[in-house]
Design a protein around this motif. Structure first.
Motif, short mmCIF file in Angstrom:
data_model
loop_
_atom_site.label_atom_id
_atom_site.label_comp_id
_atom_site.label_asym_id
_atom_site.label_seq_id
_atom_site.Cartn_x
_atom_site.Cartn_y
_atom_site.Cartn_z
N VAL A 51 0.84 27.45 55.80
CA VAL A 51 1.50 26.70 54.72
C VAL A 51 3.00 26.94 54.79
N TRP A 52 3.75 25.84 54.71
CA TRP A 52 5.20 25.93 54.84
C TRP A 52 5.85 25.12 53.73
N GLY A 53 6.66 25.80 52.91
CA GLY A 53 7.42 25.09 51.89
C GLY A 53 7.07 25.45 50.48
N LEU A 78 8.47 24.27 39.76
CA LEU A 78 8.53 23.27 40.81
C LEU A 78 9.97 22.93 41.17
N GLY A 79 10.84 22.91 40.15
CA GLY A 79 12.22 22.58 40.42
C GLY A 79 12.87 23.56 41.37
N SER A 80 12.70 24.86 41.06
CA SER A 80 13.29 25.87 41.94
C SER A 80 12.64 25.87 43.30
N VAL A 81 11.33 25.58 43.36
CA VAL A 81 10.64 25.54 44.66
C VAL A 81 11.20 24.42 45.51
N LEU A 82 11.40 23.25 44.90
CA LEU A 82 11.90 22.11 45.66
C LEU A 82 13.34 22.33 46.12
N GLU A 83 14.11 23.07 45.32
CA GLU A 83 15.50 23.30 45.70
C GLU A 83 15.63 24.30 46.84
N THR A 84 14.83 25.38 46.79
CA THR A 84 15.01 26.46 47.75
C THR A 84 14.01 26.42 48.89
N ASN A 85 12.86 25.77 48.73
CA ASN A 85 11.82 25.81 49.76
C ASN A 85 11.31 24.42 50.11
N TYR A 86 12.12 23.44 49.89
CA TYR A 86 11.74 22.06 50.15
C TYR A 86 11.56 21.83 51.65
N ILE A 87 10.42 21.28 52.03
CA ILE A 87 10.13 20.98 53.43
C ILE A 87 9.77 19.51 53.55
N ASP A 88 10.51 18.79 54.37
CA ASP A 88 10.25 17.38 54.62
C ASP A 88 9.78 17.24 56.07
N PRO A 89 8.48 17.04 56.30
CA PRO A 89 7.98 16.97 57.69
C PRO A 89 8.48 15.76 58.45
N SER A 90 9.11 14.80 57.76
CA SER A 90 9.61 13.63 58.47
C SER A 90 10.90 13.94 59.24
N LYS A 91 11.57 15.04 58.91
CA LYS A 91 12.80 15.39 59.62
C LYS A 91 12.45 15.86 61.03
N PRO A 92 13.19 15.39 62.02
CA PRO A 92 12.86 15.72 63.41
C PRO A 92 12.78 17.22 63.71
N ILE A 94 12.04 19.61 61.68
CA ILE A 94 10.85 20.17 61.04
C ILE A 94 9.61 19.84 61.87
N GLN A 95 9.55 18.63 62.41
CA GLN A 95 8.43 18.27 63.29
C GLN A 95 8.37 19.21 64.49
N GLU A 96 9.52 19.47 65.07
CA GLU A 96 9.55 20.36 66.23
C GLU A 96 9.10 21.77 65.86
N TRP A 97 9.50 22.23 64.67
CA TRP A 97 9.10 23.56 64.24
C TRP A 97 7.61 23.62 63.93
N LEU A 98 7.05 22.57 63.35
CA LEU A 98 5.61 22.55 63.10
C LEU A 98 4.83 22.66 64.41
N LEU A 99 5.29 21.91 65.39
CA LEU A 99 4.64 21.97 66.70
C LEU A 99 4.82 23.34 67.34
N LYS A 100 6.00 23.93 67.14
CA LYS A 100 6.27 25.25 67.71
C LYS A 100 5.40 26.31 67.05
N LEU A 101 5.18 26.22 65.74
CA LEU A 101 4.32 27.17 65.04
C LEU A 101 2.91 27.16 65.61
N VAL A 102 2.38 25.94 65.82
CA VAL A 102 1.03 25.82 66.37
C VAL A 102 0.98 26.36 67.80
N THR A 103 1.99 26.04 68.59
CA THR A 103 2.03 26.49 69.98
C THR A 103 2.08 28.01 70.07
N LEU A 104 2.92 28.63 69.26
CA LEU A 104 3.01 30.09 69.27
C LEU A 104 1.74 30.74 68.74
#
Length: 358
Positions: A51-53, A78-92, A94-104
């Motif tokens: 889980v990320w974000g 939720l407000g503080s979570v979105l401000e400090t830990n917001y994760i948008d998987p649509s960002k390139p 973030i996509q690379e990091w998601l793939l890197k997490l699985v690979t590692l």
């Protein structure tokens, strides 16, 4: 649900099973059975979500949740979570990091990750095969995800719950994203929960160090098999806390009841020695792992011991005899028989527990 032993020609990867009962194999072959002269090895798996974000609201980094305050009718934090830990998987990136997490995770031998593709890996393969490329441009990401979901029910089930937002589906403000993988359980593994929790905690800690360098929120590993470890840790911790609290209360009661500090210290010392003997019997003789049942038994055992010790100490303190040896004999004579029959009735009332299954 089987995989070939290496001596047999390689066959297609089987579909994993989730905690299916083990077969009764012949002695000497605890995990092997024969089918038509071909040997197979049974494999079991447990599901883990990276889980990320979403940061935890408890000190334990492996437990996270969102609190709902019914009095105010809104979701807190939720407000503080979105401000400090917001994760948008649509960002390139973030996509690379998601793939890197699985690979590692796949490269970590301690995790024993099953080769089944995750949603981000399947998305990468789809995007590359259709000329979109990976990482997917941000303005095309959700369109490609929905296109793949509509074209494949299997992918729809795979990505379900992996991208969380405030609205149904993947619309609205995003809360967190996750990647679900399967980890293998070896036939020789008994304490799966603790071993799995330790391995995944080490992995997430190492990943969080890398993410911290990139100013990205940390990740957490979640799995149902971790819950037993959480419960056991909480029960054991609460038992230890209750033990010290109960001993402190017993000390005050005995001191108030008898008014003799030395006699009170002797009673408390006897309680500690009884606990040490009990612990040695459990850990050294029977070699039983300390868990919820054992912690409950220790609490009851110490409570019963305090009662008997208090009666003997009170009889000794209340005696008018001045000679010490005779005073001890009198205390044992007065309280010995009632204590013996009290212990006998307690043991007799607990005999039915021997028929219980562990």
């Amino acid at each position: 649900h089987w995989t070939k032993v290496p001596a047999v020609p390689i066959q297609p990867t089987p579909k994993p099973t989730m905690f299916e009962p083990k077969f009764n194999c012949p002695p000497g072959l605890p995990c092997l059975v024969t089918n038509g002269g071909i040997k197979y090895k049974k494999q079991e798996y447990y599901s883990v979500s990276i889980v990320w974000g979403m940061m935890p609201v408890r000190p334990d980094p492996s437990v996270w949740m969102v609190r709902d305050d019914s009095n105010e009718g809104e979701i807190e934090s939720l407000g503080s979570v979105l401000e400090t830990n917001y994760i948008d998987p649509s960002k390139p990136h973030i996509q690379e990091w998601l793939l890197k997490l699985v690979t590692l995770a796949r490269r970590d031998a301690a995790l024993k990750v099953y080769p089944q593709l995750t949603w981000i890996e399947e998305l990468q393969r789809f995007a590359v095969n259709n000329g979109i490329g990976f990482p997917i441009p941000q303005d095309l990401f959700f369109g490609v995800v929905n296109l793949l979901r509509n074209g494949s029910k299997a992918y729809g089930r795979l990505v379900l719950g992996e991208i969380a937002s405030k609205k149904p589906g993947i619309d609205g403000e995003l809360l967190f994203t996750s990647v679900r993988v399967l980890s293998e359980i070896l036939p020789s593994e008994d304490d799966v929960g603790n071993k799995a929790l330790g391995a995944w905690t080490n992995f997430t800690n190492s990943m969080n160090e890398l993410l911290h360098e990139e100013n990205l929120p940390p990740v957490n590993a979640q799995s149902d098999v971790f819950m037993d470890s959480y419960r056991m840790a909480v029960i054991v911790d609460s038992t230890v806390t209750s033990y010290f609290f109960a001993n402190g209360l017993i000390f005050l009661v005995i001191l108030l009841f008898m008014g003799n500090i030395m006699l009170t210290l002797m009673v408390m010392g006897s309680l500690v020695l009884i606990l040490l003997c009990f612990a040695g019997l459990i850990f050294a003789v029977f070699q039983i792992e300390f868990g919820p049942i054992e912690s409950l038994g220790v609490s009851i055992f110490v409570g019963l011991s305090a009662n008997y010790l208090l009666h003997i100490a009170h009889a000794y303190h209340a005696s008018n005899i001045t000679e010490r040896k005779a005073k001890i004999q009198r205390a044992v004579f007065v309280t010995g028989s009632p204590i013996f029959w009290s212990a006998a009735s307690t043991i007799g009332g607990s005999l039915f527990l021997f028929a219980c299954r562990t």
